[in-house]
Scaffold this motif. Structure first.
Motif, mmCIF file in Angstrom:
data_model
loop_
_atom_site.group_PDB
_atom_site.id
_atom_site.type_symbol
_atom_site.label_atom_id
_atom_site.label_comp_id
_atom_site.label_asym_id
_atom_site.label_seq_id
_atom_site.Cartn_x
_atom_site.Cartn_y
_atom_site.Cartn_z
ATOM 1 N N ARG A 278 24.303 -6.333 -24.927
ATOM 2 C CA ARG A 278 22.912 -6.556 -25.336
ATOM 3 C C ARG A 278 22.338 -7.689 -24.495
ATOM 4 O O ARG A 278 22.830 -8.806 -24.546
ATOM 5 C CB ARG A 278 22.843 -6.915 -26.814
ATOM 6 C CG ARG A 278 23.399 -5.838 -27.735
ATOM 7 C CD ARG A 278 23.559 -6.345 -29.148
ATOM 8 N NE ARG A 278 24.487 -7.480 -29.135
ATOM 9 C CZ ARG A 278 24.531 -8.420 -30.078
ATOM 10 N NH1 ARG A 278 23.739 -8.377 -31.119
ATOM 11 N NH2 ARG A 278 25.396 -9.410 -29.993
ATOM 12 N N TRP B 95 18.992 -9.978 -22.962
ATOM 13 C CA TRP B 95 17.626 -10.477 -23.112
ATOM 14 C C TRP B 95 17.173 -10.869 -21.712
ATOM 15 O O TRP B 95 17.870 -11.607 -21.013
ATOM 16 C CB TRP B 95 17.595 -11.699 -24.015
ATOM 17 C CG TRP B 95 16.210 -12.043 -24.464
ATOM 18 C CD1 TRP B 95 15.246 -12.695 -23.752
ATOM 19 C CD2 TRP B 95 15.636 -11.755 -25.731
ATOM 20 N NE1 TRP B 95 14.108 -12.825 -24.499
ATOM 21 C CE2 TRP B 95 14.325 -12.255 -25.723
ATOM 22 C CE3 TRP B 95 16.104 -11.120 -26.877
ATOM 23 C CZ2 TRP B 95 13.461 -12.153 -26.818
ATOM 24 C CZ3 TRP B 95 15.262 -11.017 -27.966
ATOM 25 C CH2 TRP B 95 13.960 -11.532 -27.930
ATOM 26 N N VAL C 46 17.432 -5.793 -25.262
ATOM 27 C CA VAL C 46 16.998 -5.923 -26.656
ATOM 28 C C VAL C 46 15.782 -6.837 -26.799
ATOM 29 O O VAL C 46 15.228 -6.959 -27.888
ATOM 30 C CB VAL C 46 18.154 -6.421 -27.561
ATOM 31 C CG1 VAL C 46 19.276 -5.390 -27.606
ATOM 32 C CG2 VAL C 46 18.673 -7.774 -27.109
ATOM 33 N N GLY C 47 15.381 -7.476 -25.704
ATOM 34 C CA GLY C 47 14.197 -8.324 -25.744
ATOM 35 C C GLY C 47 13.846 -8.824 -24.363
ATOM 36 O O GLY C 47 14.695 -8.874 -23.473
ATOM 37 N N GLU D 173 11.880 -18.689 -27.958
ATOM 38 C CA GLU D 173 12.089 -17.301 -28.359
ATOM 39 C C GLU D 173 13.506 -16.843 -27.990
ATOM 40 O O GLU D 173 14.197 -16.213 -28.804
ATOM 41 C CB GLU D 173 11.048 -16.420 -27.673
ATOM 42 C CG GLU D 173 11.093 -14.966 -28.065
ATOM 43 C CD GLU D 173 10.003 -14.157 -27.395
ATOM 44 O OE1 GLU D 173 9.561 -13.187 -28.026
ATOM 45 O OE2 GLU D 173 9.596 -14.465 -26.255
ATOM 46 N N ALA E 83 16.731 -15.801 -30.571
ATOM 47 C CA ALA E 83 17.516 -14.567 -30.460
ATOM 48 C C ALA E 83 19.003 -14.882 -30.346
ATOM 49 O O ALA E 83 19.840 -14.195 -30.935
ATOM 50 C CB ALA E 83 17.044 -13.747 -29.259
ATOM 51 N N ASP F 36 20.325 -16.052 -33.715
ATOM 52 C CA ASP F 36 20.428 -14.921 -34.637
ATOM 53 C C ASP F 36 21.522 -13.930 -34.247
ATOM 54 O O ASP F 36 21.710 -12.912 -34.919
ATOM 55 C CB ASP F 36 19.090 -14.183 -34.722
ATOM 56 C CG ASP F 36 18.011 -15.000 -35.425
ATOM 57 O OD1 ASP F 36 18.351 -15.974 -36.133
ATOM 58 O OD2 ASP F 36 16.819 -14.658 -35.261
ATOM 59 N N GLY F 37 22.234 -14.194 -33.149
ATOM 60 C CA GLY F 37 23.324 -13.323 -32.711
ATOM 61 C C GLY F 37 22.861 -11.980 -32.171
ATOM 62 O O GLY F 37 23.602 -11.006 -32.209
ATOM 63 N N LYS F 38 21.644 -11.929 -31.628
ATOM 64 C CA LYS F 38 21.074 -10.666 -31.164
ATOM 65 C C LYS F 38 21.451 -10.289 -29.738
ATOM 66 O O LYS F 38 21.217 -9.156 -29.324
ATOM 67 C CB LYS F 38 19.548 -10.720 -31.258
ATOM 68 C CG LYS F 38 19.031 -10.808 -32.680
ATOM 69 C CD LYS F 38 17.520 -10.854 -32.697
ATOM 70 C CE LYS F 38 17.007 -10.910 -34.126
ATOM 71 N NZ LYS F 38 15.533 -11.003 -34.158
ATOM 72 N N ILE F 39 22.006 -11.247 -28.965
ATOM 73 C CA ILE F 39 22.261 -10.945 -27.557
ATOM 74 C C ILE F 39 23.661 -11.364 -27.124
ATOM 75 O O ILE F 39 24.250 -12.274 -27.695
ATOM 76 C CB ILE F 39 21.203 -11.595 -26.630
ATOM 77 C CG1 ILE F 39 21.312 -13.112 -26.631
ATOM 78 C CG2 ILE F 39 19.804 -11.177 -27.039
ATOM 79 C CD1 ILE F 39 20.375 -13.780 -25.630
ATOM 80 N N ASP F 40 24.139 -10.665 -26.101
ATOM 81 C CA ASP F 40 25.425 -10.989 -25.483
ATOM 82 C C ASP F 40 25.237 -11.699 -24.151
ATOM 83 O O ASP F 40 26.115 -12.427 -23.707
ATOM 84 C CB ASP F 40 26.240 -9.712 -25.234
ATOM 85 C CG ASP F 40 26.507 -8.941 -26.509
ATOM 86 O OD1 ASP F 40 26.963 -9.559 -27.486
ATOM 87 O OD2 ASP F 40 26.241 -7.718 -26.530
#
Length: 127
Positions: free
Chosen positions: A5, A7, A39-40, A58, A62, A65-69
């Protein structure tokens, strides 16, 4: 690195919508070529010396929040121009298990390599 993932973070220092769009398109193509799942995306016009940037906040949100690798940037100078602050941010990303990938081919692995890359990119005219 496929299926990670990603960003995308783009930054220009001076108002230049064309340069910002070109940077984003280039990073999107890089992500697609390497199998990253975007993902962003953050694209902003701001000084690399200012670390209270809306776009960087921003990205940090992310990450928290653990949204990206991984964080995909054109080069390290897009992340920041202040060597100490950029190094601290890169260390924080590392602590969060987020990899930084530079589309220019520079993938720093150690603090020494990070500092060397920042010094080299700081020699250009733009901020």
């Amino acid at each position: 690195m496929e299926n990670k993932r990603a960003w995308i973070y783009c930054r220009v220092a001076h108002p230049d919508a064309h340069a910002l769009a070109a940077q984003q398109a280039s990073l999107e193509a890089y992500a697609e070529a390497h199998g990253f799942k975007v993902v962003g995306t953050t694209a902003e016009q701001a000084s690399g010396l200012d670390f209270s940037r809306r776009g960087l906040a921003e990205v940090s949100g992310a990450v928290a929040d653990g949204k990206i690798d991984l964080l995909l940037v054109a080069d390290l100078s897009r992340l920041g121009r202040d060597v100490g602050r950029t190094d601290a941010y890169l260390r924080w990303l590392e602590d969060q298990f987020v990899e930084v990938v530079c589309a220019d081919g520079a993938v720093p692995q150690t603090a020494t390599e990070i500092l060397r890359e920042l010094v080299n990119t700081s020699r250009t005219d733009y901020r």
